[in-house]
Design an enzyme around this catalytic site. Structure first.
Site: not given
Ligand SMILES: [Zn+2]
Ligand SMILES: [Zn+2]
Ligand SMILES: *[C@@H]1O[C@H](CO)[C@@H](O)[C@H](O)[C@H]1NC(C)=O
Ligand SMILES: *[C@@H]1O[C@H](CO)[C@@H](O)[C@H](O)[C@H]1NC(C)=O
Length: 608
Positions: A147, A390-391, A99, A347
């Site tokens: 997310s 996811d990013h 993440d 993340d």
């Molecule tokens: Zn995320």
């Molecule tokens: Zn985040």
């Protein structure tokens, strides 16, 4: 004369261009435009014949070798691989999510590791050795995804709006790969280092109109929703959402005892501590279904966890237990398992702009990835490992301009090595100090801040201004940000945001041959589609079933009503900052808006 780059130099008459022409002629059998002498001609024919024979020999050897290795591989494996690029028989799928990990997280971690461990420049991470492609991450509501929308792309194979937990923009539920896998006879598992109710894991086995409905998600994860129980193994944090609000350590809004429900109604074995986790194997294997909630909220960052490894397991420890348990449980089945493992807190370190915390999170994910690879290599069942993000989070840059003077081309990994704790941990220590010594003087506070900086970050050249900024910190820019920024500045690591960014993220796989459809640059939904195809899943019947059932959960989040989507919580339409319905964002002409919102203390500034 001005220095010219090597490649821009004009060819000299004796340059290699002519040699290349000659080589070409040898390979193709076509004469060059020069007239060869008789001797030269025969020599060329000789060389050509020799080259041809050598090539044929090499090809034959390669084919034989290839055949041998694929034979020896299939001899001790189930089925082997079919012409469609999938195993023909029993198969497992391990999907890992890093993440918030962007490409620069990898560069920073790799370089930090080389520097710290004195490794050569070609010493790379295990992930680096398995890079196969990139994923484009935008959602339907924004060029910058969250997310929830990111994981919905993986779980359903559809784009949706930021905040959507496996529901589409029209607020209808979409069947997930995990749900379809369970229905098809696979065993299933979710392993995370954050709350199991957080957006990524939630998207695989829950449906909610907003990611904030974590109480509702907790109930759905254990089976209290239209499909019944679909997850066989749950390991992670987020215990507080499973405990009734009458219990200490609860963060639920209602008095539902989700742990009791899991045990009584859905037959889960439940553990909530490291000791029981370590003993899982002892009594003849792990009993499934398993609900292991090993932290009240998040499992601590790896940089902090190593100091309390008797209290919390690592990502790879959890992954290994899950792989072993699911392998054992599917031993006699003709179907394998689907397991999602998330390095959730890469993340969070990005949100915190905390580079020291992040390199340890990435290493933990790399180690877990490596553990999965090892399992796949040793296992007799065919399997695939795909890992992606996811990013990106933080807009991380392995560079930072701190002054008006043109910057040096440097960043300093050693600064990250000297930190032994995250900004989050030190912020917690700071909060504890303030709570426990309400009468402390400004001098006491300065001394405490200094001690935390020095012992936790290994920074000795702190300024009075930096110390005071922690003493005077406000909620909108908390001490955790300030601690982490001291590290980032000294290391010359840059961040452009405390939120996410629109950068493409990397895709990794056990082998490019295992996931040929993900080689190159792809939309994130293709990752979800790949999982479904690999496991031969049809998600549509699951979607239809979800839509057809007007089941109400016991959660009080939903209001009374007849709508079938009620069990997913109120739609709570996704809004832009200025209150408009979410479309792809336009510039609102007010770049200070978010600040006002945060000052009004609506708590809406901390979405992951
Ligand atoms: Zn995320
Ligand atoms: Zn985040
Ligand atoms: C606990 O939940 C119940 C509803 O289940 C609610 O009525 C009550 O106010 C809650 N108590 C607290 C302290 O939040
Ligand atoms: C790390 O800490 C050591 C010991 O305090 C110090 O000598 C060194 O300069 C520090 N390194 C960096 C890059 O700050």
């Amino acid at each position: 004369m001005v220095d010219q780059p090597l490649l821009a130099r004009p060819n000299s008459p004796n340059s290699s261009a002519n040699d290349i022409e000659e080589e070409d002629a040898l390979l193709t059998g076509q004469p060059t435009n020069r007239q060869p002498t008789q001797y030269k001609k025969w020599r060329e024919i000789g060389i050509f014949v020799w080259a041809l024979l050598a090539t044929i020999a090499v090809v034959i050897l390669a084919v034989v070798y290839q055949h041998e290795t694929s034979l020896s591989r299939s001899r001790h494996r189930t089925g082997g691989w079919g012409p469609d690029g999938k195993p023909t028989g029993k198969r497992n799928m391990i999907f890992m999510v890093s993440d918030g990990m962007g490409p620069t997280s990898l560069a920073m971690t790799r370089e930090w590791r080389q520097w710290t461990s004195g490794l050569p420049v070609d010493d790379i991470l295990v992930l680096d050795q398995h890079h196969i492609g990139q994923s484009r991450t935008r959602s339907t509501s924004s060029l910058i995804t969250d997310s929830a929308a990111g994981a919905t792309a993986f779980s359903c194979g559809f784009k949706s709006y930021n905040g959507a937990i496996s529901v589409l923009p029209d607020h209808t539920p979409c069947g997930t790969v995990l749900e379809a896998a369970k229905r098809a006879g696979y065993m299933t598992g979710l392993v995370v280092t954050t709350r199991i109710t957080d957006a990524t894991p939630a998207c695989f086995a829950a449906h909610a109109n907003r990611r904030e409905y974590e109480d509702l998600i907790a109930e759905q994860l254990i089976g209290n929703y239209p499909l019944g129980r679909v997850v066989d193994l749950i390991i992670g944090g987020g215990r507080c959402h499973f405990l009734p609000n009458t219990t200490e350590g609860s963060c639920r809004a209602d008095s539902t005892d989700v742990v009791a429900m899991a045990k009584d109604k859905f037959d889960f074995s439940y553990i909530d501590n490291k000791e029981d986790f370590d003993n899982l194997d002892a009594k003849g294997g792990v009993k499934l279904p398993l609900l292991a909630l090993l932290a009240s909220g998040d499992i601590p960052y790896e940089i902090d966890r190593v100091h309390v490894s008797d209290v919390y397991p690592s990502q790879s420890e959890m992954a290994e237990v899950a792989l072993k348990a699911l392998s054992a449980a599917t031993k006699d089945s003709d179907k394998g398992f689907f397991l999602m493992i998330e390095g959730s807190r890469i993340d969070h370190a990005g949100h915190g702009n905390d580079p020291a915390a992040q390199v340890h999170e990435v290493m933990a994910h790399d180690k877990a990835f490596s553990a999965v690879l090892k399992h796949l290599e040793e296992d007799s069942v065919e399997g695939v490992l795909v890992s992606t993000s996811d990013h990106e989070t933080g807009g991380l840059a392995a560079a930072r301009q701190l002054h008006q003077a043109y910057p040096m081309y440097r960043w300093f990994p050693g600064v990250l090595s000297n930190a032994t704790h995250s900004g989050e941990y030190l912020s917690g220590q700071w909060r504890q100090f303030l709570d426990s010594s309400s009468t402390s003087s400004r001098k006491d506070k300065q001394d405490k801040a200094t001690e935390l900086i020095s012992s936790g970050l290994g920074i000795k050249d702190y300024t009075q201004e930096e110390v005071d900024s922690i003493v005077d910190a406000q909620p909108i820019w908390p001490p955790s940000y300030l601690f982490a920024d001291m590290v980032s500045r000294r290391a010359q690591i840059g961040w452009s945001t405390h939120g996410h960014s629109a950068a493409d993220v990397n895709i990794y796989a056990s082998s490019p041959d295992h996931a040929p459809g993900l080689v190159g640059n792809h939309e994130n939904i293709e990752v979800g589609q790949f999982i479904a195809e690999y496991l031969d899943l049809d998600l549509k019947p699951i979607t239809e079933e979800l839509k057809s059932k007007k089941v109400k959960t016991s959660s009080v989040v939903g209001q009374e009503g007849e709508a079938w989507g009620e069990w997913m919580g109120p739609p709570g339409l996704a809004l832009n900052d200025n209150g408009k319905l979410a479309q792809v964002d336009e510039y609102h002409g007010d770049f200070k808006h978010r600040k006002r919102e945060a000052e009004s203390d609506c708590g809406c500034g901390m979405k992951h």
